[in-house]
Design a protein around this motif. Structure first.
Motif, PDB file in Angstrom:
ATOM      1  N   GLY A  53      46.747  53.007  39.885  1.00 17.14           N
ATOM      2  CA  GLY A  53      45.659  53.947  40.097  1.00 17.14           C
ATOM      3  C   GLY A  53      45.932  54.949  41.206  1.00 17.14           C
ATOM      4  O   GLY A  53      47.010  55.530  41.288  1.00 17.14           O
ATOM      5  N   GLU A  54      44.978  55.136  42.100  1.00 14.12           N
ATOM      6  CA  GLU A  54      45.092  56.152  43.154  1.00 14.12           C
ATOM      7  C   GLU A  54      46.311  55.941  44.064  1.00 14.12           C
ATOM      8  O   GLU A  54      46.995  56.918  44.384  1.00 14.12           O
ATOM      9  CB  GLU A  54      43.807  56.180  43.984  1.00 14.12           C
ATOM     10  CG  GLU A  54      43.737  57.345  44.969  1.00 14.12           C
ATOM     11  CD  GLU A  54      43.712  58.705  44.288  1.00 14.12           C
ATOM     12  OE1 GLU A  54      44.135  59.697  44.930  1.00 14.12           O
ATOM     13  OE2 GLU A  54      43.258  58.787  43.120  1.00 14.12           O
ATOM     14  N   PRO A  55      46.624  54.720  44.485  1.00 14.89           N
ATOM     15  CA  PRO A  55      47.830  54.530  45.300  1.00 14.89           C
ATOM     16  C   PRO A  55      49.101  54.967  44.554  1.00 14.89           C
ATOM     17  O   PRO A  55      50.026  55.515  45.162  1.00 14.89           O
ATOM     18  CB  PRO A  55      47.846  53.030  45.587  1.00 14.89           C
ATOM     19  CG  PRO A  55      46.414  52.631  45.511  1.00 14.89           C
ATOM     20  CD  PRO A  55      45.830  53.482  44.425  1.00 14.89           C
ATOM     21  N   GLY A  56      49.128  54.731  43.240  1.00 13.16           N
ATOM     22  CA  GLY A  56      50.266  55.167  42.444  1.00 13.16           C
ATOM     23  C   GLY A  56      50.396  56.676  42.436  1.00 13.16           C
ATOM     24  O   GLY A  56      51.490  57.233  42.587  1.00 13.16           O
ATOM     25  N   TRP A  57      49.264  57.345  42.281  1.00 11.13           N
ATOM     26  CA  TRP A  57      49.285  58.807  42.297  1.00 11.13           C
ATOM     27  C   TRP A  57      49.717  59.337  43.657  1.00 11.13           C
ATOM     28  O   TRP A  57      50.520  60.274  43.739  1.00 11.13           O
ATOM     29  CB  TRP A  57      47.924  59.388  41.925  1.00 11.13           C
ATOM     30  CG  TRP A  57      47.799  60.816  42.389  1.00 11.13           C
ATOM     31  CD1 TRP A  57      47.006  61.287  43.401  1.00 11.13           C
ATOM     32  CD2 TRP A  57      48.539  61.944  41.899  1.00 11.13           C
ATOM     33  NE1 TRP A  57      47.196  62.635  43.561  1.00 11.13           N
ATOM     34  CE2 TRP A  57      48.134  63.067  42.658  1.00 11.13           C
ATOM     35  CE3 TRP A  57      49.492  62.108  40.902  1.00 11.13           C
ATOM     36  CZ2 TRP A  57      48.656  64.340  42.444  1.00 11.13           C
ATOM     37  CZ3 TRP A  57      50.026  63.374  40.688  1.00 11.13           C
ATOM     38  CH2 TRP A  57      49.602  64.473  41.449  1.00 11.13           C
ATOM     39  N   GLU A  58      49.213  58.772  44.721  1.00  9.98           N
ATOM     40  CA  GLU A  58      49.546  59.252  46.062  1.00  9.98           C
ATOM     41  C   GLU A  58      51.049  59.156  46.329  1.00  9.98           C
ATOM     42  O   GLU A  58      51.639  60.050  46.954  1.00  9.98           O
ATOM     43  CB  GLU A  58      48.758  58.483  47.125  1.00  9.98           C
ATOM     44  CG  GLU A  58      47.275  58.825  47.153  1.00  9.98           C
ATOM     45  CD  GLU A  58      47.005  60.296  47.478  1.00  9.98           C
ATOM     46  OE1 GLU A  58      47.809  60.918  48.190  1.00  9.98           O
ATOM     47  OE2 GLU A  58      45.982  60.831  46.995  1.00  9.98           O
TER      48      GLU A  58
END
Length: 411
Positions: A53-58
């Motif tokens: 999710g968001e950590p992957g995108w960051e």
């Protein structure tokens, strides 16, 4: 719980494996099953990023600063699949800053199912910036989908890069109605436009494309090998053999001539190819053309040998050596001329001079489809082009598409 080290590994591996698969689509030792296996590894790491999710995108967003196409690929899949506008803008800004990274973005569009990619591609087709329109057009083309009026508009664009991509797309999509637009670019000042006009024109059956491609090949265009191959495929056997002889008489064009022998597919050239195998600089490309014609796998059939001890190709450890080009034949086997000559003496009766062969079979719709299913990547690309030439108006099969998608299409 999200473990940062694992997510970081997913991001790094997705980018690295994309680079491997990007190269694999053009390599002589990869079959479709090998590509599909590699693509399965890419997808596994991309899926790990999705799950994060968001950590992957960051992590993907931070990696954009490396300015590498593999990182752009991974981040683009995350951004456009999510539909989150801030993510999409981050990708577009990175590509606009460094346009050569667009290949990673285009590959991401090709990775996604077309239904998922289409809304984003459609939006880019009407963007103000030519580079974004180019990406949108390419997204349609890699899926072999018709972008409609946007293709016609791009063919008349004043931006040469967009126009060149449109010329390529018209060929890939089998758009014979655009042959006049291609002919108008046969003398284009921009060499990329001239090349893709000639390439697509030849693919779609325009005879006037042949001399355009010949001149580009003879004058050392960056795509001289592809230009030579496309011109040869539209020539008669006699015309092709005459040009092959001319190329072979020029030391600078000898490598091109040996590749030409494989493209032509006439077994009459095999004795000459065997002779060239004694020259270490030309041996492996001569061996590949022998395989193109006969279908014999030199390594599998024990017709190969060890690398000559005195031969060096590509970069060396000598700091004064200015040659930094990689060995173009690195993944090809070294042919054993003596063993190959014995094999040919025994099997030549199976071949007819003046007939075009690919992988041991005369070129027919049926045999070319078989190569598309079971051949190596370069052979498959040849088969796809030959099939498109025999079926005017049909899209060119995309041998660079995700392997799992190709397998589904070829069932």
């Amino acid at each position: 719980m999200i473990i940062a080290a694992i997510v970081t590994q997913h991001a790094e591996e997705a980018a690295f494996l994309w680079l491997l698969r990007s190269n694999a689509t053009r390599q002589p030792h990869y079959a479709l099953k090998d590509l599909a296996k590699l693509d399965g590894r890419v997808e596994a790491h991309v899926d790990g990023l999705r799950v994060a999710g968001e950590p992957g995108w960051e992590l993907c967003k931070a990696a954009l600063g490396n300015e590498e196409a593999g990182e752009v690929f991974a981040a683009s899949v995350m951004a456009f699949e999510s539909g989150i506008e801030s993510r999409i803008q981050a990708i577009l800004e990175a590509v606009e800053k460094t346009p050569e990274l667009s290949k990673g973005l285009i590959s991401a569009f090709g990775w996604m199912p077309f239904q998922q990619a289409a809304p984003h591609a459609q939006r880019l087709l009407v963007a103000e910036l030519p580079l974004q329109r180019l990406v949108g057009l390419a997204a349609y083309a890699v899926h072999r989908q018709d972008p409609g009026a946007a293709l016609k508009d791009a063919l008349s664009s004043t931006d040469p890069e967009l126009r060149a991509r449109a010329l390529k797309a018209a060929g890939e999509l089998g758009k014979t109605t655009f042959i006049p637009a291609m002919k108008a670019e046969f003398a284009a000042e921009d060499l990329a436009c001239r090349y893709w006009a000639g390439w697509s024109g030849a693919l779609l059956g325009e005879p006037a494309a042949i001399p355009v491609l010949q001149r580009l090949a003879e004058r050392g265009h960056t795509k001289r090998e592809q230009a030579c191959a496309m011109a040869l495929r539209r020539m008669s056997i006699d015309q092709a053999q005459a040009w092959l002889k001319s190329l072979a008489n020029s030391p600078k064009a000898l490598r091109l001539a040996m590749q030409a022998a494989g493209v032509i597919g006439d077994p009459a050239n095999i004795p000459w190819l065997i002779q060239q195998m004694a020259n270490p600089a030309m041996a492996r490309v001569a061996g590949e053309s022998f395989t193109y014609i006969t279908g014999i796998d030199l390594a599998y059939d024990d017709l190969d040998t060890d690398k000559p001890e005195s031969f060096e190709a590509g970069p060396t450890e000598n700091p004064e050596d200015e040659n930094v080009d990689m060995d173009p034949d690195e993944d090809l086997p070294w042919p054993n001329p003596q063993l190959i000559e014995k094999w040919w003496f025994t099997h030549r009766v199976q071949f007819t001079n003046g007939t075009r062969y690919l992988c041991g079979q005369p070129m027919t719709i049926e045999s070319l489809n078989q190569v598309l299913r079971t051949g190596k990547q370069r052979q498959r690309t040849t088969a796809a082009i030959e099939l498109a030439m025999r079926q005017p108006g049909t899209p060119l099969f995309n041998c660079s598409a995700p392997g799992f998608r190709q397998q589904a299409l070829l069932k």
